[in-house]
Enzyme design. Sequence first.
Site, PDB file in Angstrom:
ATOM      1  N   ILE A  55      26.570   1.200 -33.687  1.00 11.62           N
ATOM      2  CA  ILE A  55      27.026  -0.077 -34.222  1.00 11.62           C
ATOM      3  C   ILE A  55      28.259   0.218 -35.062  1.00 11.62           C
ATOM      4  CG2 ILE A  55      26.434  -2.154 -35.536  1.00 11.62           C
ATOM      5  CD1 ILE A  55      23.505  -1.466 -35.246  1.00 11.62           C
TER       6      ILE A  55
ATOM      7  N   TYR B 280       5.753  -3.075 -27.985  1.00  9.14           N
ATOM      8  CA  TYR B 280       6.363  -4.003 -28.951  1.00  9.14           C
ATOM      9  C   TYR B 280       5.743  -3.828 -30.335  1.00  9.14           C
ATOM     10  CZ  TYR B 280       8.073  -8.417 -30.945  1.00  9.14           C
ATOM     11  OH  TYR B 280       8.684  -9.364 -31.735  1.00  9.14           O
TER      12      TYR B 280
END
Length: 331
Positions: free
Chosen positions: A81, A165
């Site tokens: 990022i 998840y």
Amino acid sequence: MPTRFAGPAESNVSNPSGKPKAIVITGGAGFIGSHICDALIGRGDRVFCVDNLLTGSPDNVAHLMGHPAFSFINLDVTSYIYVPEEIDAILHFASPASPIDYLELPIQTLKVGSLGTHKALGLAKVKRARFLLASTSEVYGNPKVHPQEESYWGNVNPIGPRGVYDEAKRFAEALTMAYHRYHGVDTAIVRIFNTYGPRMRIRDGRAIPSFIAQALRGEPLTVFGDGSQTRSFCYISDLVSGIVKLLDSGLHEPTNIGNPAEMTVLQLAEKIREIAGGTSPIECHPLPEDDPKVRQPDIGRARRELGWEPSVSLEEGLMRTIEDFRSRLKL
């Protein structure tokens, strides 16, 4: 056509400092992320929306393209990022978030919860920015405590199909707290309970979009199990206002944001059929593995520390959502 907020309550957030902030939102083109983009820009902040569009959609932020306070950055946060500007806050919302997604994308789900969270925390550390992690009620698994409060450690099957998840988010929480304790990063964790509203994908796999699409098309409403399992549903504008309040607070501990009004899945199907005005039959299908039997947030911390609680009724929220689905299905 990109969908906008359905009413003025959707942008009811303010900046208590009065000073605009520069904010990165990973997963900003997703259902929840895009609504947060709208709310923060609406109060005068500068938003950098980071998304690789794996499960997000450019339609969700199309109305923001060209806005001077909005920038879209297409990248995979599991790789890196990079934002050259000074940043005040990072909201890490990148992740597949529905069963249909994380069952089809198990490795990507684990990577964005681990590597993606690591990259986002690293950016927060370098920028000296507040970091807010989007966690989930799924960290509680199939709970043995009801309702679920933040002190409950959960009951999760780490190797079941939903584990990719659940455990990705549990690891992300642990990593976030490690960065807070070891590096002194200013962190917060929101545990999001079932949320719905405009911009949910029609083929999302979760109960509300599935029931709405089926009811509007005149198809049978497919309920898993006998429909006696319970859920608590929070409208998107309420969730966003709680998240923004948490962002602006000094809280570091995990905080539940959701609507504690509990109902069975069968009751939900019947309510959606009633509001949609259809006559679709309700069909029961086998219950998926590790599907939680109950889900209800204890929002005592949010009430005490943030002065937050939901205000949109289920009927009002469903009416807005059904209207949005009807327009996109062209019915």
